[in-house]
Scaffold this motif. Sequence first.
Motif, PDB file in Angstrom:
ATOM      1  N   ALA A 252       0.865  -1.179   0.000  1.00 31.20           N
ATOM      2  CA  ALA A 252       0.000   0.000   0.000  1.00 31.20           C
ATOM      3  C   ALA A 252       0.897   1.223   0.000  1.00 31.20           C
ATOM      4  O   ALA A 252       2.000   1.193   0.565  1.00 31.20           O
ATOM      5  CB  ALA A 252      -0.904   0.015   1.229  1.00 31.20           C
ATOM      6  N   PRO A 253       0.479   2.324  -0.617  1.00 28.85           N
ATOM      7  CA  PRO A 253       1.329   3.525  -0.653  1.00 28.85           C
ATOM      8  C   PRO A 253       1.731   4.000   0.736  1.00 28.85           C
ATOM      9  O   PRO A 253       2.838   4.510   0.933  1.00 28.85           O
ATOM     10  CB  PRO A 253       0.452   4.565  -1.364  1.00 28.85           C
ATOM     11  CG  PRO A 253      -0.532   3.764  -2.143  1.00 28.85           C
ATOM     12  CD  PRO A 253      -0.770   2.513  -1.365  1.00 28.85           C
ATOM     13  N   GLU A 254       0.828   3.828   1.705  1.00 27.79           N
ATOM     14  CA  GLU A 254       1.106   4.316   3.060  1.00 27.79           C
ATOM     15  C   GLU A 254       2.103   3.454   3.817  1.00 27.79           C
ATOM     16  O   GLU A 254       2.494   3.810   4.940  1.00 27.79           O
ATOM     17  CB  GLU A 254      -0.193   4.400   3.858  1.00 27.79           C
ATOM     18  CG  GLU A 254      -1.174   5.426   3.359  1.00 27.79           C
ATOM     19  CD  GLU A 254      -2.052   4.893   2.218  1.00 27.79           C
ATOM     20  OE1 GLU A 254      -2.912   5.649   1.744  1.00 27.79           O
ATOM     21  OE2 GLU A 254      -1.857   3.719   1.815  1.00 27.79           O
ATOM     22  N   LEU A 255       2.522   2.332   3.248  1.00 29.11           N
ATOM     23  CA  LEU A 255       3.551   1.513   3.876  1.00 29.11           C
ATOM     24  C   LEU A 255       4.947   1.849   3.368  1.00 29.11           C
ATOM     25  O   LEU A 255       5.935   1.435   3.983  1.00 29.11           O
ATOM     26  CB  LEU A 255       3.280   0.025   3.616  1.00 29.11           C
ATOM     27  CG  LEU A 255       2.007  -0.568   4.217  1.00 29.11           C
ATOM     28  CD1 LEU A 255       1.967  -2.075   3.966  1.00 29.11           C
ATOM     29  CD2 LEU A 255       1.907  -0.277   5.703  1.00 29.11           C
ATOM     30  N   LEU A 256       5.050   2.565   2.252  1.00 27.49           N
ATOM     31  CA  LEU A 256       6.349   2.917   1.695  1.00 27.49           C
ATOM     32  C   LEU A 256       6.915   4.145   2.395  1.00 27.49           C
ATOM     33  O   LEU A 256       6.166   4.974   2.923  1.00 27.49           O
ATOM     34  CB  LEU A 256       6.235   3.207   0.194  1.00 27.49           C
ATOM     35  CG  LEU A 256       5.738   2.070  -0.705  1.00 27.49           C
ATOM     36  CD1 LEU A 256       5.765   2.525  -2.157  1.00 27.49           C
ATOM     37  CD2 LEU A 256       6.554   0.815  -0.529  1.00 27.49           C
ATOM     38  N   PRO A 257       8.249   4.284   2.407  1.00 27.87           N
ATOM     39  CA  PRO A 257       8.828   5.522   2.934  1.00 27.87           C
ATOM     40  C   PRO A 257       8.282   6.720   2.176  1.00 27.87           C
ATOM     41  O   PRO A 257       8.166   6.703   0.952  1.00 27.87           O
ATOM     42  CB  PRO A 257      10.337   5.333   2.682  1.00 27.87           C
ATOM     43  CG  PRO A 257      10.521   3.851   2.598  1.00 27.87           C
ATOM     44  CD  PRO A 257       9.269   3.308   1.980  1.00 27.87           C
ATOM     45  N   GLN A 258       7.932   7.753   2.913  1.00 30.58           N
ATOM     46  CA  GLN A 258       7.378   8.951   2.286  1.00 30.58           C
ATOM     47  C   GLN A 258       8.483   9.930   1.926  1.00 30.58           C
ATOM     48  O   GLN A 258       9.520   9.950   2.585  1.00 30.58           O
ATOM     49  CB  GLN A 258       6.353   9.599   3.226  1.00 30.58           C
ATOM     50  CG  GLN A 258       5.138   8.721   3.483  1.00 30.58           C
ATOM     51  CD  GLN A 258       4.401   8.346   2.208  1.00 30.58           C
ATOM     52  OE1 GLN A 258       4.272   9.168   1.292  1.00 30.58           O
ATOM     53  NE2 GLN A 258       3.943   7.106   2.134  1.00 30.58           N
ATOM     54  N   PRO A 259       8.319  10.687   0.831  1.00 32.35           N
ATOM     55  CA  PRO A 259       7.073  10.848   0.064  1.00 32.35           C
ATOM     56  C   PRO A 259       6.897   9.856  -1.073  1.00 32.35           C
ATOM     57  O   PRO A 259       6.039  10.047  -1.932  1.00 32.35           O
ATOM     58  CB  PRO A 259       7.225  12.263  -0.493  1.00 32.35           C
ATOM     59  CG  PRO A 259       8.696  12.368  -0.782  1.00 32.35           C
ATOM     60  CD  PRO A 259       9.376  11.607   0.338  1.00 32.35           C
ATOM     61  N   TRP A 260       7.719   8.793  -1.123  1.00 35.90           N
ATOM     62  CA  TRP A 260       7.736   7.939  -2.311  1.00 35.90           C
ATOM     63  C   TRP A 260       6.438   7.184  -2.520  1.00 35.90           C
ATOM     64  O   TRP A 260       6.051   6.915  -3.655  1.00 35.90           O
ATOM     65  CB  TRP A 260       8.922   6.976  -2.222  1.00 35.90           C
ATOM     66  CG  TRP A 260      10.213   7.717  -2.077  1.00 35.90           C
ATOM     67  CD1 TRP A 260      11.062   7.662  -1.011  1.00 35.90           C
ATOM     68  CD2 TRP A 260      10.769   8.663  -2.988  1.00 35.90           C
ATOM     69  NE1 TRP A 260      12.131   8.508  -1.216  1.00 35.90           N
ATOM     70  CE2 TRP A 260      11.969   9.135  -2.421  1.00 35.90           C
ATOM     71  CE3 TRP A 260      10.370   9.151  -4.223  1.00 35.90           C
ATOM     72  CZ2 TRP A 260      12.770  10.079  -3.050  1.00 35.90           C
ATOM     73  CZ3 TRP A 260      11.169  10.104  -4.865  1.00 35.90           C
ATOM     74  CH2 TRP A 260      12.348  10.539  -4.268  1.00 35.90           C
ATOM     75  N   GLY A 261       5.734   6.839  -1.434  1.00 37.16           N
ATOM     76  CA  GLY A 261       4.453   6.187  -1.612  1.00 37.16           C
ATOM     77  C   GLY A 261       3.460   7.082  -2.330  1.00 37.16           C
ATOM     78  O   GLY A 261       2.731   6.640  -3.225  1.00 37.16           O
ATOM     79  N   ALA A 262       3.436   8.373  -1.957  1.00 34.89           N
ATOM     80  CA  ALA A 262       2.536   9.321  -2.623  1.00 34.89           C
ATOM     81  C   ALA A 262       2.989   9.591  -4.051  1.00 34.89           C
ATOM     82  O   ALA A 262       2.163   9.686  -4.966  1.00 34.89           O
ATOM     83  CB  ALA A 262       2.472  10.623  -1.818  1.00 34.89           C
ATOM     84  N   VAL A 263       4.301   9.725  -4.259  1.00 35.77           N
ATOM     85  CA  VAL A 263       4.813   9.965  -5.614  1.00 35.77           C
ATOM     86  C   VAL A 263       4.424   8.828  -6.541  1.00 35.77           C
ATOM     87  O   VAL A 263       4.039   9.044  -7.708  1.00 35.77           O
ATOM     88  CB  VAL A 263       6.346  10.143  -5.582  1.00 35.77           C
ATOM     89  CG1 VAL A 263       6.930  10.140  -6.991  1.00 35.77           C
ATOM     90  CG2 VAL A 263       6.714  11.428  -4.858  1.00 35.77           C
ATOM     91  N   GLY A 264       4.504   7.600  -6.050  1.00 35.38           N
ATOM     92  CA  GLY A 264       4.175   6.453  -6.888  1.00 35.38           C
ATOM     93  C   GLY A 264       2.756   6.475  -7.411  1.00 35.38           C
ATOM     94  O   GLY A 264       2.495   5.973  -8.518  1.00 35.38           O
ATOM     95  N   GLN A 265       1.825   7.064  -6.670  1.00 34.20           N
ATOM     96  CA  GLN A 265       0.436   7.114  -7.127  1.00 34.20           C
ATOM     97  C   GLN A 265       0.216   8.148  -8.223  1.00 34.20           C
ATOM     98  O   GLN A 265      -0.853   8.165  -8.850  1.00 34.20           O
ATOM     99  CB  GLN A 265      -0.496   7.402  -5.941  1.00 34.20           C
ATOM    100  CG  GLN A 265      -0.520   6.299  -4.906  1.00 34.20           C
ATOM    101  CD  GLN A 265      -0.923   4.962  -5.496  1.00 34.20           C
ATOM    102  OE1 GLN A 265      -2.037   4.795  -5.978  1.00 34.20           O
ATOM    103  NE2 GLN A 265      -0.004   3.991  -5.482  1.00 34.20           N
ATOM    104  N   TRP A 266       1.212   8.988  -8.477  1.00 30.23           N
ATOM    105  CA  TRP A 266       1.140   9.941  -9.594  1.00 30.23           C
ATOM    106  C   TRP A 266       1.813   9.387 -10.843  1.00 30.23           C
ATOM    107  O   TRP A 266       1.850  10.070 -11.875  1.00 30.23           O
ATOM    108  CB  TRP A 266       1.778  11.274  -9.199  1.00 30.23           C
ATOM    109  CG  TRP A 266       0.961  12.058  -8.227  1.00 30.23           C
ATOM    110  CD1 TRP A 266       1.095  12.109  -6.874  1.00 30.23           C
ATOM    111  CD2 TRP A 266      -0.147  12.908  -8.535  1.00 30.23           C
ATOM    112  NE1 TRP A 266       0.153  12.926  -6.314  1.00 30.23           N
ATOM    113  CE2 TRP A 266      -0.623  13.445  -7.312  1.00 30.23           C
ATOM    114  CE3 TRP A 266      -0.779  13.284  -9.725  1.00 30.23           C
ATOM    115  CZ2 TRP A 266      -1.704  14.320  -7.255  1.00 30.23           C
ATOM    116  CZ3 TRP A 266      -1.863  14.157  -9.665  1.00 30.23           C
ATOM    117  CH2 TRP A 266      -2.309  14.665  -8.444  1.00 30.23           C
ATOM    118  N   LEU A 267       2.341   8.180 -10.774  1.00 34.03           N
ATOM    119  CA  LEU A 267       2.976   7.536 -11.924  1.00 34.03           C
ATOM    120  C   LEU A 267       2.049   6.450 -12.461  1.00 34.03           C
ATOM    121  O   LEU A 267       1.183   5.945 -11.740  1.00 34.03           O
ATOM    122  CB  LEU A 267       4.325   6.945 -11.513  1.00 34.03           C
ATOM    123  CG  LEU A 267       5.358   7.960 -11.024  1.00 34.03           C
ATOM    124  CD1 LEU A 267       6.628   7.246 -10.545  1.00 34.03           C
ATOM    125  CD2 LEU A 267       5.693   8.979 -12.109  1.00 34.03           C
TER     126      LEU A 267
END
Length: 335
Positions: A252-267
């Motif tokens: 889940a995006p919220e399990l990744l180190p931030q901000p990379w989880g949020a960045v991934g949802q824009w790709l």
Amino acid sequence: MRARSPLMLALLVAGLVVGVQALLVPLFAAPAANLAPRDLPVVVAGPPPAVDDLVGRLDALRPGGFAVTTRPDAAAADRALRDREAYAALVVGPDGPVLHTAPAAGPTVAALLTEAVGGLAGGRPVPVVEVVPADPDDPRGTGLAAGFLPLTLTSLVAGAALALLVAGRVARLVGLLGYAALAGAGGVLVLHGWLGVLDGGLLAEAGAMGLFALAASATVAGLAALLGRAGIGLGALLVFLVGNPLSAVTAAPELLPQPWGAVGQWLPAGAGGTLIRSAAFFDGAGAGHALATLAGYAVIGVGLTLLGRRAPADAARTLPAPTPGRTAKPATTLG
């Protein structure tokens, strides 16, 4: 100009490849090795005094790990899970808290939460209720994650091949649309019909996979039309080399180190994984951001494909013809 020594060239290639490897290994391995809740949306439901106490205990259990909202009862908590507003809910009952989970949103999340809240019931195991289960044929979600990777790779290849091999802009557009339609239909045939790892409506699943395929392939083809061969490399970076490890398809995006989880949802890969899960298990709930992101990549990629400069293959096909009566000078090669 004197040719480079083959030995020096070989060593240069080896060094460059190792340098790229040194960058790619942490890019792929670090997110998986550092999975932990980071503002993970969860719900706490029940009588107000008990809810307040449980919220405080959650904050103390993992500071900053959970973004907690409250609901009055179990039914409201379960609605939040089905609407993809949260990954789990702690429902306070007469016998203590019960953990309601949505493994379809990410089996890894459900497992981590089950472990994390294990100490909230005074040493007793916390009962678990699966509100939105994963497909019975893929309880850990590994089949969906593994099936998503080939779709990402083939979309990258399709965009690059159309840019390099197909001459006309309109023909490339037809190729992109045809690939997207076939990729969506083929993906449903394999993942839903054959392997049984998806559990939603066939049209919704095919549409989600087709839109992702179009967004990824059009991104590569459009950047190639804009930048030439360098655009293919940039497209590969966005779609796969960076997009895939940050997609959080297996977690889940919220399990990744931030901000990379949020960045991934824009790709494309991150948005594609989210959209497919929403279509397959949640009747489309929580798909708004992913749908808009993929549509944006698709529109921009198609626009660049139609308006950008000629692809590399076009330039090769439209070189000036030799002047009549003049013999073309053969190319000199360095041997």
